[in-house]
Motif scaffolding. Structure first.
Motif, PDB file in Angstrom:
ATOM      1  N   MET A   1      -0.080  -6.650   8.190  1.00 60.94           N
ATOM      2  CA  MET A   1       0.558  -5.655   8.516  1.00 60.94           C
ATOM      3  C   MET A   1       1.303  -5.047   7.183  1.00 60.94           C
ATOM      4  O   MET A   1       2.432  -5.948   6.751  1.00 60.94           O
ATOM      5  CB  MET A   1       1.343  -5.586   9.746  1.00 60.94           C
ATOM      6  N   GLU A   2       1.355  -3.790   6.908  1.00 59.80           N
ATOM      7  CA  GLU A   2       1.869  -3.175   5.762  1.00 59.80           C
ATOM      8  C   GLU A   2       3.491  -3.123   6.185  1.00 59.80           C
ATOM      9  O   GLU A   2       3.835  -2.532   7.266  1.00 59.80           O
ATOM     10  CB  GLU A   2       1.213  -2.236   5.410  1.00 59.80           C
ATOM     11  N   THR A   3       4.433  -3.300   5.149  1.00 59.84           N
ATOM     12  CA  THR A   3       5.899  -3.021   5.304  1.00 59.84           C
ATOM     13  C   THR A   3       6.297  -2.178   4.342  1.00 59.84           C
ATOM     14  O   THR A   3       5.608  -1.938   3.318  1.00 59.84           O
ATOM     15  CB  THR A   3       6.700  -4.604   5.558  1.00 59.84           C
ATOM     16  N   TYR A   4       7.746  -1.796   4.446  1.00 57.15           N
ATOM     17  CA  TYR A   4       8.277  -1.023   3.297  1.00 57.15           C
ATOM     18  C   TYR A   4       8.098  -1.953   2.071  1.00 57.15           C
ATOM     19  O   TYR A   4       7.783  -1.234   0.960  1.00 57.15           O
ATOM     20  CB  TYR A   4       9.723  -0.704   3.638  1.00 57.15           C
ATOM     21  N   GLU A   5       8.384  -2.968   2.093  1.00 59.13           N
ATOM     22  CA  GLU A   5       8.264  -3.973   1.200  1.00 59.13           C
ATOM     23  C   GLU A   5       6.939  -3.949   0.149  1.00 59.13           C
ATOM     24  O   GLU A   5       6.775  -3.631  -0.957  1.00 59.13           O
ATOM     25  CB  GLU A   5       8.624  -5.304   1.358  1.00 59.13           C
ATOM     26  N   THR A   6       5.973  -4.068   1.034  1.00 60.81           N
ATOM     27  CA  THR A   6       4.583  -4.165   0.574  1.00 60.81           C
ATOM     28  C   THR A   6       4.304  -2.644   0.016  1.00 60.81           C
ATOM     29  O   THR A   6       3.333  -2.609  -1.039  1.00 60.81           O
ATOM     30  CB  THR A   6       3.377  -4.649   1.680  1.00 60.81           C
ATOM     31  N   TYR A   7       4.394  -1.756   0.846  1.00 57.49           N
ATOM     32  CA  TYR A   7       4.232  -0.161   0.237  1.00 57.49           C
ATOM     33  C   TYR A   7       4.722  -0.056  -1.004  1.00 57.49           C
ATOM     34  O   TYR A   7       4.363   0.332  -1.909  1.00 57.49           O
ATOM     35  CB  TYR A   7       5.064   0.673   1.515  1.00 57.49           C
ATOM     36  N   ARG A   8       6.138  -0.560  -1.182  1.00 55.09           N
ATOM     37  CA  ARG A   8       6.771  -0.295  -2.414  1.00 55.09           C
ATOM     38  C   ARG A   8       6.385  -0.993  -3.578  1.00 55.09           C
ATOM     39  O   ARG A   8       5.969  -0.457  -4.667  1.00 55.09           O
ATOM     40  CB  ARG A   8       8.472  -0.876  -2.185  1.00 55.09           C
ATOM     41  N   ASP A   9       5.728  -2.260  -3.260  1.00 57.25           N
ATOM     42  CA  ASP A   9       5.342  -3.037  -4.223  1.00 57.25           C
ATOM     43  C   ASP A   9       3.914  -2.527  -4.830  1.00 57.25           C
ATOM     44  O   ASP A   9       3.748  -2.362  -6.085  1.00 57.25           O
ATOM     45  CB  ASP A   9       5.001  -4.492  -4.015  1.00 57.25           C
ATOM     46  N   GLY A  10       3.359  -2.194  -3.973  1.00 60.29           N
ATOM     47  CA  GLY A  10       1.857  -1.436  -4.443  1.00 60.29           C
ATOM     48  C   GLY A  10       2.114  -0.058  -4.947  1.00 60.29           C
ATOM     49  O   GLY A  10       1.250   0.287  -6.041  1.00 60.29           O
ATOM     50  N   LEU A  11       3.173   0.664  -4.595  1.00 55.75           N
ATOM     51  CA  LEU A  11       3.383   1.961  -5.211  1.00 55.75           C
ATOM     52  C   LEU A  11       3.875   1.905  -6.751  1.00 55.75           C
ATOM     53  O   LEU A  11       3.331   2.345  -7.634  1.00 55.75           O
ATOM     54  CB  LEU A  11       4.255   2.738  -4.422  1.00 55.75           C
ATOM     55  N   ALA A  12       4.751   0.768  -6.942  1.00 51.28           N
ATOM     56  CA  ALA A  12       5.202   0.195  -8.281  1.00 51.28           C
ATOM     57  C   ALA A  12       4.070  -0.075  -9.108  1.00 51.28           C
ATOM     58  O   ALA A  12       4.071   0.293 -10.182  1.00 51.28           O
ATOM     59  CB  ALA A  12       6.345  -0.876  -7.948  1.00 51.28           C
ATOM     60  N   ARG A  13       3.119  -0.800  -8.454  1.00 48.34           N
ATOM     61  CA  ARG A  13       2.101  -1.133  -9.422  1.00 48.34           C
ATOM     62  C   ARG A  13       1.369   0.023  -9.755  1.00 48.34           C
ATOM     63  O   ARG A  13       0.724   0.074 -10.955  1.00 48.34           O
ATOM     64  CB  ARG A  13       0.899  -2.283  -8.532  1.00 48.34           C
ATOM     65  N   SER A  14       1.221   0.807  -8.877  1.00 52.94           N
ATOM     66  CA  SER A  14       0.461   2.135  -9.078  1.00 52.94           C
ATOM     67  C   SER A  14       1.055   3.011 -10.118  1.00 52.94           C
ATOM     68  O   SER A  14       0.517   3.812 -10.810  1.00 52.94           O
ATOM     69  CB  SER A  14       0.045   2.801  -7.767  1.00 52.94           C
ATOM     70  N   LEU A  15       2.362   3.112  -9.965  1.00 58.01           N
ATOM     71  CA  LEU A  15       3.093   4.204 -11.027  1.00 58.01           C
ATOM     72  C   LEU A  15       3.607   3.418 -12.288  1.00 58.01           C
ATOM     73  O   LEU A  15       3.778   4.290 -13.390  1.00 58.01           O
ATOM     74  CB  LEU A  15       4.527   4.653 -10.262  1.00 58.01           C
ATOM     75  N   ALA A  16       3.319   2.081 -12.353  1.00 53.13           N
ATOM     76  CA  ALA A  16       3.805   1.441 -13.728  1.00 53.13           C
ATOM     77  C   ALA A  16       3.110   2.068 -14.850  1.00 53.13           C
ATOM     78  O   ALA A  16       3.516   2.278 -15.972  1.00 53.13           O
ATOM     79  CB  ALA A  16       3.796  -0.015 -13.472  1.00 53.13           C
TER      80      ALA A  16
END
Length: 190
Positions: A1-16
C-alpha cells in the motif's frame, strides 16, 4: 500500500533529474490546482484585500517562472511577506474551506521559498500539501475512508496527472505560463 512516504520518495526520484526551473513549474502547477479547490466565498476570515494578495502572489509565482533566471527580489519579498501575514489568521482546521485556504497559503510560501533556495524538498512539500487537501476532502466532505488514500480514484488521477506533467517537463519543449492548467480537465489554457 502506498503511503505519503512512498509517494514522496517516488516523486523525489522523478523530480531529481529536472532542472530547477522545471521543478518550480511543477510546484506552481500544484499550487494552481490548490487555488482551484480553494473556495473564496466560504472563507469569511479573508477580506477582498486579502484575496487580492493571494491572487497577486499567484501572479508573481507564474511571472517568476517566465523570468526564472532574473527574479525580482523585492517582489519576491513582498509576495512572501503578504502571504505569510495572511497565514497567521486563525483558520479553523476542521472546516474544509478554511483548511484549504491555509493549505494554499502554505503552498504559496513553499513555492516562493524555492525561488531563493532551489531545494526540491520545498516542491515535494507543495505536492504533498495538495494530496493532504484531497485527503481532507475525501474523508470529511464525502465521508469516505482514507486508509488506502493512494488508491482512491481522485488521488490516483492526481498522481497520474503529476507523472504526466513530469514526463512532459522532462521531454520538452519548455512550457510557458500558458501551460499552467496542462492536463487539468476542468481548466482551459488562457
Amino acid at each position: 500500500m502506498e503511503t505519503y512516504e512512498t509517494y514522496r520518495d517516488g516523486l523525489a526520484r522523478s523530480l531529481a533529474p529536472l532542472a530547477p526551473r522545471e521543478q518550480y513549474f511543477f510546484g506552481c502547477w500544484c499550487v494552481e490546482q490548490l487555488s482551484g479547490i480553494f473556495s473564496v466565498e466560504e472563507v469569511k476570515k479573508l477580506s477582498a484585500a486579502d484575496l487580492a494578495q493571494i491572487n497577486h502572489a499567484m501572479e508573481f509565482m507564474w511571472n517568476s517562472y517566465a523570468g526564472f533566471s532574473n527574479i525580482n527580489e523585492r517582489g519576491l519579498y513582498d509576495a512572501f511577506e503578504a502571504v505569510q501575514q495572511l497565514d497567521q489568521k486563525d483558520f479553523d482546521q476542521d472546516k474544509f474551506p478554511e483548511y484549504t485556504a491555509q493549505a494554499l497559503l502554505v503552498a504559496q510560501q513553499l513555492v516562493l521559498s524555492f525561488l531563493e533556495e532551489q531545494d526540491v524538498e520545498l516542491i515535494l512539500d507543495t505536492a504533498e500539501t495538495l494530496i493532504q487537501v484531497m485527503e481532507f476532502s475525501i474523508s470529511h466532505n464525502y465521508a469516505h475512508d482514507t486508509t488506502d488514500l493512494f488508491n482512491h480514484p481522485l488521488v490516483r488521477n492526481e498522481l497520474r496527472l503529476q507523472q504526466q506533467l513530469i514526463e512532459r517537463l522532462s521531454s520538452g519543449p519548455a512550457l510557458t505560463t500558458a501551460d499552467k492548467w496542462l492536463f487539468r480537465a476542468n481548466k482551459k489554457n488562457e
